[in-house]
Motif scaffolding. Structure first.
Motif, short mmCIF file in Angstrom:
data_model
loop_
_atom_site.label_atom_id
_atom_site.label_comp_id
_atom_site.label_asym_id
_atom_site.label_seq_id
_atom_site.Cartn_x
_atom_site.Cartn_y
_atom_site.Cartn_z
N THR A 1 -39.23 -7.85 -66.52
CA THR A 1 -39.08 -6.73 -67.45
C THR A 1 -39.45 -5.41 -66.77
O THR A 1 -38.84 -4.38 -67.07
N ALA A 2 -40.41 -5.44 -65.86
CA ALA A 2 -40.74 -4.22 -65.11
C ALA A 2 -39.57 -3.80 -64.23
O ALA A 2 -39.27 -2.60 -64.11
N LEU A 3 -38.89 -4.77 -63.64
CA LEU A 3 -37.70 -4.47 -62.83
C LEU A 3 -36.60 -3.86 -63.70
O LEU A 3 -35.99 -2.86 -63.32
N LEU A 4 -36.35 -4.46 -64.85
CA LEU A 4 -35.33 -3.92 -65.76
C LEU A 4 -35.67 -2.49 -66.18
O LEU A 4 -34.79 -1.62 -66.23
N GLU A 5 -36.93 -2.25 -66.48
CA GLU A 5 -37.36 -0.92 -66.88
C GLU A 5 -37.15 0.08 -65.73
O GLU A 5 -36.68 1.20 -65.95
N ALA A 6 -37.49 -0.32 -64.53
CA ALA A 6 -37.31 0.56 -63.37
C ALA A 6 -35.83 0.87 -63.16
O ALA A 6 -35.46 2.01 -62.86
N GLN A 7 -34.97 -0.13 -63.32
CA GLN A 7 -33.54 0.09 -63.17
C GLN A 7 -33.03 1.07 -64.23
O GLN A 7 -32.22 1.96 -63.93
N LEU B 1 -31.36 6.57 -65.85
CA LEU B 1 -31.64 7.75 -66.67
C LEU B 1 -31.86 8.99 -65.79
O LEU B 1 -31.32 10.07 -66.08
N GLN B 2 -32.61 8.85 -64.73
CA GLN B 2 -32.86 9.98 -63.84
C GLN B 2 -31.57 10.45 -63.16
O GLN B 2 -31.35 11.65 -62.98
N THR B 3 -30.70 9.51 -62.81
CA THR B 3 -29.42 9.86 -62.21
C THR B 3 -28.58 10.67 -63.18
O THR B 3 -27.99 11.71 -62.82
N GLN C 1 -27.34 14.71 -63.07
CA GLN C 1 -25.96 15.15 -63.31
C GLN C 1 -25.91 16.23 -64.37
O GLN C 1 -25.19 17.23 -64.23
N VAL C 2 -26.68 16.06 -65.43
CA VAL C 2 -26.73 17.07 -66.50
C VAL C 2 -27.30 18.38 -65.95
O VAL C 2 -26.76 19.47 -66.23
N ALA D 1 -33.96 21.16 -58.93
CA ALA D 1 -34.80 20.87 -57.76
C ALA D 1 -36.00 20.00 -58.14
O ALA D 1 -36.39 19.10 -57.39
N SER D 2 -36.56 20.23 -59.32
CA SER D 2 -37.72 19.43 -59.74
C SER D 2 -37.33 17.98 -60.00
O SER D 2 -38.15 17.07 -59.85
N ARG D 3 -36.08 17.75 -60.36
CA ARG D 3 -35.62 16.38 -60.61
C ARG D 3 -35.26 15.65 -59.31
O ARG D 3 -35.31 14.44 -59.26
#
Length: 117
Positions: free
Chosen positions: A59-65, A70-72, A76-77, A107-109
């Motif tokens: 579940t930690a792996l799924l959350e990290a994925q 989300l960050q990607t 883009q946004v 830049a912060s992202r």
């Protein structure tokens, strides 16, 4: 879990020996049977702990994925926001501060920070 299995094997042997020996007292036979039951419970507990650890890691792996995805999307946004700010600036509908703010957000992202890799 190997230790729990080894303990169960020893308890099984001890119980079989105690039950098979006609000179063994009833209390010793009961003690051997209880030792086997305890070893079985400990093995089950070890298996449950292993299963729990595996599920937690998965579940930690799924959350990290999901966080990476989300960050990607957020990058883009933020890139589109910066492009919009530049276009608005070029037509006089925004200030250089708007463009700078959009650049800083992007830049912060995208810059690596401690704890986020």
């Amino acid at each position: 879990m190997k230790t729990a299995q080894a303990n169960l094997d020893k308890a099984l042997s001890a119980n079989r020996a105690a039950q098979a020996d006609p000179s063994t007292l009833v209390a010793a036979k009961l003690n051997a049977r209880n030792g086997e039951t305890l070893a079985q419970a400990q093995l089950r507990g070890a298996r449950l702990n292993t299963l729990h650890s595996t599920i937690s890691a998965y579940t930690a792996l799924l959350e990290a994925q999901q966080n990476v995805e989300l960050q990607t999307l957020q990058v883009q946004v933020d890139s589109k926001s910066m492009q919009v700010a530049r276009v608005k600036l070029s037509i006089g509908n925004a200030t250089t501060l708007d463009v700078t703010n959009a650049q800083n957000t992007l830049a912060s992202r995208t810059s690596p920070t401690p704890g986020r890799r």
